[in-house]
Design a protein around this motif. Structure first.
Motif, PDB file in Angstrom:
ATOM      1  N   ASP A  78      43.010  49.976  42.951  1.00 32.44           N
ATOM      2  CA  ASP A  78      42.303  48.898  43.641  1.00 32.44           C
ATOM      3  C   ASP A  78      40.805  49.124  43.443  1.00 32.44           C
ATOM      4  OD1 ASP A  78      41.141  47.074  45.338  1.00 32.44           O
ATOM      5  OD2 ASP A  78      42.412  47.530  47.057  1.00 32.44           O
ATOM      6  N   ARG A 107      38.258  47.010  43.869  1.00 33.24           N
ATOM      7  CA  ARG A 107      37.310  46.114  44.546  1.00 33.24           C
ATOM      8  C   ARG A 107      36.181  46.892  45.209  1.00 33.24           C
ATOM      9  NH1 ARG A 107      41.745  42.757  47.857  1.00 33.24           N
ATOM     10  NH2 ARG A 107      42.488  44.908  48.063  1.00 33.24           N
ATOM     11  N   GLU A 128      41.306  43.571  35.228  1.00 32.03           N
ATOM     12  CA  GLU A 128      42.041  43.437  36.481  1.00 32.03           C
ATOM     13  C   GLU A 128      41.535  44.440  37.497  1.00 32.03           C
ATOM     14  OE1 GLU A 128      45.219  45.092  33.688  1.00 32.03           O
ATOM     15  OE2 GLU A 128      43.072  44.699  33.498  1.00 32.03           O
ATOM     16  N   GLN A 129      41.391  44.006  38.748  1.00 32.96           N
ATOM     17  CA  GLN A 129      40.888  44.874  39.802  1.00 32.96           C
ATOM     18  C   GLN A 129      42.009  45.578  40.554  1.00 32.96           C
ATOM     19  OE1 GLN A 129      38.195  42.462  42.253  1.00 32.96           O
ATOM     20  NE2 GLN A 129      36.497  43.471  41.210  1.00 32.96           N
ATOM     21  N   ILE A 130      43.196  45.034  40.514  1.00 33.53           N
ATOM     22  CA  ILE A 130      44.328  45.610  41.231  1.00 33.53           C
ATOM     23  C   ILE A 130      45.481  45.777  40.259  1.00 33.53           C
ATOM     24  CG2 ILE A 130      45.985  45.292  43.111  1.00 33.53           C
ATOM     25  CD1 ILE A 130      43.902  43.628  44.556  1.00 33.53           C
ATOM     26  N   ASP A 159      49.506  47.797  39.913  1.00 31.63           N
ATOM     27  CA  ASP A 159      50.583  48.633  40.425  1.00 31.63           C
ATOM     28  C   ASP A 159      51.180  49.389  39.239  1.00 31.63           C
ATOM     29  OD1 ASP A 159      52.750  49.861  41.548  1.00 31.63           O
ATOM     30  OD2 ASP A 159      53.603  48.068  42.461  1.00 31.63           O
ATOM     31  N   LYS A 181      48.260  52.375  44.581  1.00 34.15           N
ATOM     32  CA  LYS A 181      47.894  51.199  43.788  1.00 34.15           C
ATOM     33  C   LYS A 181      46.415  51.246  43.400  1.00 34.15           C
ATOM     34  CE  LYS A 181      51.465  48.069  45.453  1.00 34.15           C
ATOM     35  NZ  LYS A 181      52.300  49.162  45.976  1.00 34.15           N
ATOM     36  N   PHE A 226      41.588  54.006  44.430  1.00 31.43           N
ATOM     37  CA  PHE A 226      42.726  53.410  45.120  1.00 31.43           C
ATOM     38  C   PHE A 226      42.310  52.593  46.336  1.00 31.43           C
ATOM     39  CE2 PHE A 226      44.571  57.407  43.243  1.00 31.43           C
ATOM     40  CZ  PHE A 226      45.258  56.764  42.225  1.00 31.43           C
ATOM     41  N   GLY A 227      41.026  52.302  46.459  1.00 28.86           N
ATOM     42  CA  GLY A 227      40.560  51.491  47.574  1.00 28.86           C
ATOM     43  C   GLY A 227      40.726  52.206  48.904  1.00 28.86           C
ATOM     44  N   GLY A 269      45.188  52.420  49.351  1.00 28.85           N
ATOM     45  CA  GLY A 269      46.160  52.606  48.283  1.00 28.85           C
ATOM     46  C   GLY A 269      46.990  53.863  48.403  1.00 28.85           C
TER      47      GLY A 269
END
Length: 619
Positions: free
Chosen positions: A369, A371, A400-402, A404, A367, A424-425, A428
């Protein structure tokens, strides 16, 4: 019918156009930053003495003493105070020079100095040597570049008519450490992976099965363009299919190229898989292909805003390109008699390179991500980090920060030199549970091994393989007929020639076929070819090859330490130096060392070690 080689002329012409576009955005800026670390390998003519400044401290040293250390590795008496810092890695960097063709040096230097990267280079040197004017530095660089023994800082010093130079050691050592960090990291990882992943036993191979051999299936090849009206995007795809693939229920193979490439970048793999009866679809991403670079205008703001080069929306559009193409192929399979049975869109193996590797991982469940990426990019120094770290910051412009972007039809992934970073943070990649093979080249200066492949590999949640190409570079996996050969001949491009990587491409034919076969009833027959012994059998002295399902303990420990340090509020350079055991004497308490430690951690040194733009163009 096989691919007509007449298209090669079109590709080479495109390569030449790409080369011109690289020059247009300051390609030759790569090398001059490296040359700064090549301090003094020959006796000086102009400068005889250097005044080293570390915060409030100043000490005069003779240039000859530094030359002696660079030549012998022995620390002269007058440099004993700096002994803790004069490591073998520093000596190596002091010996390096950048060779320029004298016939081209004027053109190269003018291109560099007139670019945004050249301005940053001169600015950096002016802070390292604050008693030199900009014009003196520019003139010295031009004169030094024309020397037969290569461009180096010593050459620049020779060309500066001053007996004594003042050097800010905090800035200079920060610059040298950044270069040495990259060199040491690559060499350390190369040695560890080559040694610890070596297998002693040989593989008993079936005499009737050779996954590298060309298959017996005659296949057709056709270009199809799909228009996504909702996104106003035309997506060209190259389709390789045969009557055998229409009659089987084998998986569909999708290829995704990297930034600045096209749908032919992995053509040799496409043809190999198609010859074994698989349908292969190579997708060309219109927002990040070679045409984008060919049409790129001169824009110095790109250095600070990578989204001017790579639109932020590409991080969403690329995976959506693949999902859209799968939808359209499924429709063709149902409604067009020419393709009935050719596209098994419910079982897809995706093979991607660089940004295409990111694309495959996102489709497989990782995902997006952003952030942590937002924080990473807030204070990023564009020319301090790797090109991959810099380019991923284009994504921060997404609203958008996230997101799918996964597609349940993806059943296996082969990601070669993938760009991962912070996209992917922290967690993820743990959502990727399908079988995944990651390839890393330990001399890849675009998507470096540690951050872009080894850390991501440790986070994957399912069956996984790591193929380590010891000494491999970013373009080593590419089809030589579709990679501009000039890229491997330029002095600033750390790329291997096509003939040097032939054994790797042979291995990739066998490995990619064996991975795809894991979705067929022949899985057990091909599983032995996904082994360390098989990969190692293709090793050469230049490119040792290793394959494993687990990281060595030493590398896992290294990753743990790096992650702990990265969690602290410290500069990234200092964190990595500590993780590698660099400059351990900083805690020994000597006044100069303590002062230097404070300045290294407090200052933000802008370097010109790598130019992101040309490196990105090679993907």
């Amino acid at each position: 019918m096989r691919l007509s080689k007449a298209s090669g002329a079109r590709r080479l012409s495109m390569g030449d156009r790409l080369r011109r576009s690289l020059l247009k955005v300051g390609y030759f800026g790569v090398g001059l930053g490296v040359s700064f670390a090549a301090v003094m390998s020959e006796p000086s003519v102009a400068a005889e003495r250097v005044v080293l400044k570390v915060g409030p401290l100043r000490q005069a040293i003779e240039l000859a003493d530094l030359e002696s250390f660079a030549r012998t590795g022995d620390v002269p008496q007058n440099l004993q105070l700096y002994q803790r810092f004069l490591s073998p890695q520093v000596q190596l960097s002091l010996q390096q020079t950048l060779d320029l063709d004298p016939r081209m040096s004027d053109r190269v230097i003018e291109d560099v100095l007139s670019s945004a990267n050249g301005e940053l280079l001169v600015d950096t040197l002016s802070r390292v040597a604050p008693n030199l004017t900009m014009s003196q530095l520019q003139s010295a660089i031009r004169l030094a570049a024309s020397q037969a023994d290569g461009l180096s800082i010593l050459g620049i010093l020779r060309a500066v008519p001053q007996e004594t130079l003042e050097v800010d050691l905090s800035a200079a050592l920060g610059l040298v450490s950044q270069l040495n960090l990259s060199v040491l990291e690559s060499r350390s990882l190369s040695g560890v992976l080559e040694t610890e992943l070596e297998v002693a036993s040989s593989l008993a191979l079936s005499s009737r099965l050779d996954p590298t051999a060309l298959g017996k299936v005659e296949f057709a090849q056709r270009t199809i363009s799909f228009r996504d009206t909702e996104r106003d995007r035309v997506i060209p795809v190259e389709v390789y299919w045969s009557e055998d693939s229409r009659a089987s229920d084998g998986p569909l193979v999708v290829l995704s190229h990297g930034f600045g490439a096209d749908r032919y970048f992995l053509n040799y793999q496409a043809e190999h898989l198609a010859s074994h009866g698989f349908t292969v679809v190579s997708v060309e991403h219109p927002g990040s292909n070679v045409q984008v670079l060919v049409n790129l205008p001169v824009d110095p703001a790109i250095v600070e805003e990578p989204s001017r080069l790579l639109p932020a929306t590409e991080f969403l559009d690329r995976p959506r390109d693949v999902s859209f193409v799968l939808d359209r192929l499924e429709r063709l399979d149902r409604l067009n008699n020419d393709y009935t049975g050719a596209f098994n869109t419910e079982a897809v193996t995706i093979i991607g390179h660089s940004l295409g590797g990111y694309t495959g991982l996102a489709l497989a469940g990782a995902k997006l991500d952003l952030r942590s990426l937002q924080t990473f990019c807030q204070n990023i120094q564009p020319l301090v980090v790797s090109p991959a770290d810099w380019l991923q910051c284009a994504a921060v412009d997404l609203p958008e920060q996230i997101a799918d972007l996964s597609d349940g039809r993806i059943k296996q992934v082969m990601a070669m030199n993938p760009l991962v970073g912070e996209l992917f943070g922290d967690a993820g990649l743990s959502n990727v549970t399908v079988p995944t093979l990651l390839l890393t080249g330990t001399q890849d200066s675009v998507t470096p091994t540690l951050d872009q492949q080894l850390m991501p590999f440790s986070q994957l949640g399912g069956t996984k393989y790591l193929l380590a190409v010891i000494g491999g570079t970013h373009l080593s996996v590419g089809d030589p007929n579709n990679v501009n050969p000039a890229l491997s001949e330029l002095p600033f491009m750390s790329e291997l020639r096509g003939e040097d990587t032939a054994s790797l491409r042979e291995l990739l034919k066998g490995v990619s076929l064996s991975l795809v076969q894991q979705s067929t009833p022949q899985a057990d027959e091909y599983r032995p070819f996904l082994s360390g012994a098989y990969a190692q059998s293709f090793s050469t002295s230049l490119l040792p090859l290793r394959l494993t399902e687990t990281l060595p303990n030493s590398v896992r420990s290294w990753l743990t330490v790096s992650e702990r340090l990265s969690a602290k509020a410290k500069p990234r350079l200092t964190d990595r130096l500590m993780a590698l055991g660099y400059l351990k004497a900083l805690n020994r308490g000597q006044q100069l060392q303590a002062t230097l430690a404070v300045h290294l951690q407090a200052s933000q040194v802008v370097t010109v070690l790598r130019s992101p733009l040309p490196m990105m163009a090679s993907r």
